[in-house]
Design an enzyme around this catalytic site. Structure first.
Site, PDB file in Angstrom:
ATOM      1  N   MET A  93      -2.474  -7.027   6.854  1.00 45.81           N
ATOM      2  CA  MET A  93      -2.913  -8.217   6.458  1.00 45.81           C
ATOM      3  C   MET A  93      -2.722  -8.800   4.832  1.00 45.81           C
ATOM      4  SD  MET A  93      -6.744  -5.139   6.972  1.00 45.81           S
ATOM      5  CE  MET A  93      -6.422  -4.376   8.453  1.00 45.81           C
ATOM      6  N   SER A  94      -1.598  -9.006   4.928  1.00 49.00           N
ATOM      7  CA  SER A  94      -1.164  -9.515   3.872  1.00 49.00           C
ATOM      8  C   SER A  94       0.848  -9.957   4.215  1.00 49.00           C
ATOM      9  CB  SER A  94      -0.162  -8.422   2.567  1.00 49.00           C
ATOM     10  OG  SER A  94       0.637  -7.688   3.356  1.00 49.00           O
ATOM     11  N   HIS A 153      -7.273   4.108   6.847  1.00 50.95           N
ATOM     12  CA  HIS A 153      -6.330   4.003   5.556  1.00 50.95           C
ATOM     13  C   HIS A 153      -5.586   5.072   5.117  1.00 50.95           C
ATOM     14  CE1 HIS A 153      -5.666   1.364   2.376  1.00 50.95           C
ATOM     15  NE2 HIS A 153      -5.825   1.744   1.287  1.00 50.95           N
ATOM     16  N   HIS A 167      -5.618  -9.562  -1.563  1.00 52.84           N
ATOM     17  CA  HIS A 167      -5.581  -9.832  -0.325  1.00 52.84           C
ATOM     18  C   HIS A 167      -6.813 -10.948  -0.099  1.00 52.84           C
ATOM     19  CE1 HIS A 167      -4.121  -5.484  -0.878  1.00 52.84           C
ATOM     20  NE2 HIS A 167      -3.043  -6.096   0.890  1.00 52.84           N
ATOM     21  N   ALA A 179       2.150  -1.795   4.775  1.00 54.47           N
ATOM     22  CA  ALA A 179       1.907  -1.314   5.364  1.00 54.47           C
ATOM     23  C   ALA A 179       1.419  -1.884   6.334  1.00 54.47           C
ATOM     24  CB  ALA A 179       1.192  -0.386   4.760  1.00 54.47           C
ATOM     25  N   HIS A 215      -4.033   0.492  -4.732  1.00 58.55           N
ATOM     26  CA  HIS A 215      -3.966  -1.287  -5.676  1.00 58.55           C
ATOM     27  C   HIS A 215      -3.930  -1.077  -6.642  1.00 58.55           C
ATOM     28  CE1 HIS A 215      -4.232  -2.118  -1.645  1.00 58.55           C
ATOM     29  NE2 HIS A 215      -2.674  -2.813  -1.590  1.00 58.55           N
ATOM     30  N   TYR A 260      -9.015 -10.132   2.657  1.00 61.31           N
ATOM     31  CA  TYR A 260     -10.115 -10.047   2.858  1.00 61.31           C
ATOM     32  C   TYR A 260     -11.043  -8.889   1.949  1.00 61.31           C
ATOM     33  CZ  TYR A 260      -7.373  -5.112   1.583  1.00 61.31           C
ATOM     34  OH  TYR A 260      -6.622  -4.454   1.569  1.00 61.31           O
ATOM     35  N   GLU A 261     -10.283  -9.747   0.535  1.00 57.16           N
ATOM     36  CA  GLU A 261     -11.013  -8.957  -0.524  1.00 57.16           C
ATOM     37  C   GLU A 261     -11.808  -9.632  -1.045  1.00 57.16           C
ATOM     38  OE1 GLU A 261      -8.726  -6.529  -3.958  1.00 57.16           O
ATOM     39  OE2 GLU A 261      -7.469  -7.492  -2.717  1.00 57.16           O
ATOM     40  N   SER A 316       1.243  -1.363   0.340  1.00 59.59           N
ATOM     41  CA  SER A 316      -0.272  -0.183  -0.010  1.00 59.59           C
ATOM     42  C   SER A 316       0.762   1.279  -0.093  1.00 59.59           C
ATOM     43  CB  SER A 316      -0.627  -0.093   1.001  1.00 59.59           C
ATOM     44  OG  SER A 316      -1.363  -0.998   1.496  1.00 59.59           O
ATOM     45  N   ASN A 346       1.307   2.894  11.008  1.00 58.28           N
ATOM     46  CA  ASN A 346       0.640   3.331  12.661  1.00 58.28           C
ATOM     47  C   ASN A 346       0.996   2.450  14.192  1.00 58.28           C
ATOM     48  OD1 ASN A 346      -0.630   2.043  10.774  1.00 58.28           O
ATOM     49  ND2 ASN A 346      -1.061   1.292  12.576  1.00 58.28           N
TER      50      ASN A 346
END
Ligand code: HPA
Length: 273
Positions: free
Chosen positions: A212-213, A248, A84, A114, A62, A86-87, A31, A236
């Site tokens: 998440m990746s 995000h 991802h 990220a 992306h 989550y997609e 990201s 963060n």
């Protein structure tokens, strides 16, 4: 048709549109880091949409391109944008580009992302070398019938993130005048960020960062005996560490703010490999 045969068809398409030069280094841009492809020269760009057996990526930030070309005069293949879990994609879709890279001749994979910092010594904007991971998602991209052409049924996972590459990354940063963090990355499904209670739990489990990746790709690369380097941009402090909400936009903004440093690091690491 199994994934090996699908990947072969993708390779046929790539070879038809690009001279048969074979990059040895693959780079996945996370990201807000995708603009590194703008520094590549002599590029051939393939959109995910045009590549056989690639799905269309949906996430904001992306763009979904596979680019072959030179970075610092070294031939690489880079992905700007990734799939991802989550997609809603199956992990075989998430990791398909890594299978294709292997058949393209890639032996070293650099994964970037990220992520949120869990270790309280770390701060937003820091870059971290991933030394190991925690798979906190009850899934694994290697589940199902093993594809023997790619690797063994029960691959060793004692050094997924190649030690010599981690050393190169730290040394390269030092030469550039800064230092990198080093830590364990925990994979969390998303797309909702973690709750403060989940972050407490993940810290107790031993992670320094959460995202998440990356873990699915690293598992598949390791299955195929690729060397793997993972570098995280800590965008963060993870949920609950500070009294503020996660967004995000903040992730993209911080990733953007360290882009120059990050690009420089990657370019120099590639020259050292
Ligand atoms: N958690 C999970 N994924 C992330 C985060 C986070 O705090 N920041 C960027 N990606």
């Amino acid at each position: 048709m199994n994934i090996y045969q699908q990947a072969q068809q993708t390779i046929e398409y790539i070879n038809k549109h690009y001279s048969n030069q074979h990059p040895k280094i693959g780079l996945i841009l996370g990201s807000g880091l995708g603009s590194l492809i703008d520094e590549m020269t002599e590029t051939k760009v393939f959109s995910f949409e045009e590549l056989p057996h690639f799905e269309v990526s949906t996430t904001q930030g992306h763009s979904g391109k596979l680019v072959i070309g030179k970075l610092n005069k070294i031939l690489i293949v880079a992905l700007s944008g990734r799939y991802h879990f989550y997609e809603g994609y199956d992990l075989s879709v998430v990791t398909f580009p890594i299978r294709v890279m292997k058949l393209l001749g890639v032996s070293t994979l650099i994964l970037t992302n990220a992520c949120g910092a869990i270790n309280k010594d770390f701060k937003p904007g820091d870059l971290m070398v991933i030394n190991d991971h925690l798979n906190l998602v009850s899934n694994n991209p290697l589940m199902g019938k093993n594809i023997d052409e790619f690797g063994p049924r029960f691959p060793d996972s004692s050094e997924i993130y190649t030690k010599s590459l981690r050393t190169i990354a730290h040394q390269t940063a030092k030469n550039l005048g800064f230092s990198l963090r080093d830590g364990v990355y925990a994979w969390w499904t998303g797309p909702s960020y973690e709750t403060p209670a989940e972050i407490k739990m993940i810290r107790i489990l031993g992670a320094d960062a959460v995202g998440m990746s990356t873990v699915p790709e690293a598992l598949v690369a390791s299955h195929m005996d690729m060397k793997v380097l993972g570098i995280s941009c800590l965008t963060n402090m993870a949920s609950g560490i500070l009294d503020q909400k996660l967004s995000h936009q903040e992730v993209l903004d911080v990733a953007q703010s360290v882009q120059v440093k990050f690009r420089n690091l990657i370019k120099n690491i590639i020259s050292e490999i």
